[in-house]
Design a protein around this motif. Structure first.
Motif, short mmCIF file in Angstrom:
data_model
loop_
_atom_site.label_atom_id
_atom_site.label_comp_id
_atom_site.label_asym_id
_atom_site.label_seq_id
_atom_site.Cartn_x
_atom_site.Cartn_y
_atom_site.Cartn_z
N GLU A 12 0.83 -1.21 0.00
CA GLU A 12 0.00 0.00 0.00
C GLU A 12 0.87 1.26 0.00
O GLU A 12 0.56 2.23 -0.69
CB GLU A 12 -0.94 0.02 1.21
CG GLU A 12 -2.06 -0.97 1.11
CD GLU A 12 -3.00 -0.69 -0.05
OE1 GLU A 12 -3.26 0.49 -0.34
OE2 GLU A 12 -3.46 -1.66 -0.67
N LEU A 13 1.94 1.23 0.77
CA LEU A 13 2.82 2.39 0.85
C LEU A 13 3.51 2.65 -0.49
O LEU A 13 3.55 3.78 -0.97
CB LEU A 13 3.87 2.19 1.95
CG LEU A 13 4.81 3.35 2.21
CD1 LEU A 13 4.04 4.61 2.57
CD2 LEU A 13 5.78 2.99 3.31
N ARG A 18 3.88 6.04 -5.62
CA ARG A 18 4.08 6.14 -7.08
C ARG A 18 3.49 7.42 -7.67
O ARG A 18 4.20 8.17 -8.32
CB ARG A 18 3.52 4.90 -7.77
CG ARG A 18 4.33 3.68 -7.45
CD ARG A 18 4.77 2.94 -8.68
NE ARG A 18 5.78 1.99 -8.29
CZ ARG A 18 5.66 0.69 -8.34
NH1 ARG A 18 4.57 0.14 -8.82
NH2 ARG A 18 6.64 -0.09 -7.96
N PRO A 19 2.20 7.70 -7.46
CA PRO A 19 1.67 8.95 -8.03
C PRO A 19 1.96 10.18 -7.16
O PRO A 19 1.55 11.28 -7.48
CB PRO A 19 0.17 8.71 -8.12
CG PRO A 19 -0.11 7.73 -7.05
CD PRO A 19 1.12 6.87 -6.96
N VAL A 25 -0.30 8.97 1.08
CA VAL A 25 0.95 8.56 1.72
C VAL A 25 0.89 8.86 3.21
O VAL A 25 1.24 8.02 4.04
CB VAL A 25 2.16 9.26 1.08
CG1 VAL A 25 3.43 9.00 1.88
CG2 VAL A 25 2.35 8.81 -0.37
N SER A 26 0.40 10.03 3.57
CA SER A 26 0.28 10.40 4.99
C SER A 26 -0.67 9.47 5.72
O SER A 26 -0.39 9.05 6.85
CB SER A 26 -0.22 11.84 5.12
OG SER A 26 0.67 12.73 4.52
#
Length: 51
Positions: A12-13, A18-19, A25-26
């Motif tokens: 998931e991280l 990637r984008p 991300v946070s």
């Protein structure tokens, strides 16, 4: 922890990075941090209770 040892969390991280979606991300990092704190607290409780 990320891509190798944590399985689904690392996936998931990496996917969120990637984008470069800052909010995603946070959120993923916050969930990982909360899970680590929860598991650490629970294991500390068990150690105190069993020893």
């Amino acid at each position: 922890m990320g891509a190798v040892g944590a399985g689904g969390m690392g996936f998931e991280l990496i996917g969120a990075l990637r984008p470069i979606d800052d909010w995603e991300v946070s959120a993923v990092l916050l969930v990982i941090l909360l899970m680590v704190i929860l598991v650490d607290s629970f294991s500390s409780y068990l150690r105190k209770r069993l020893v």
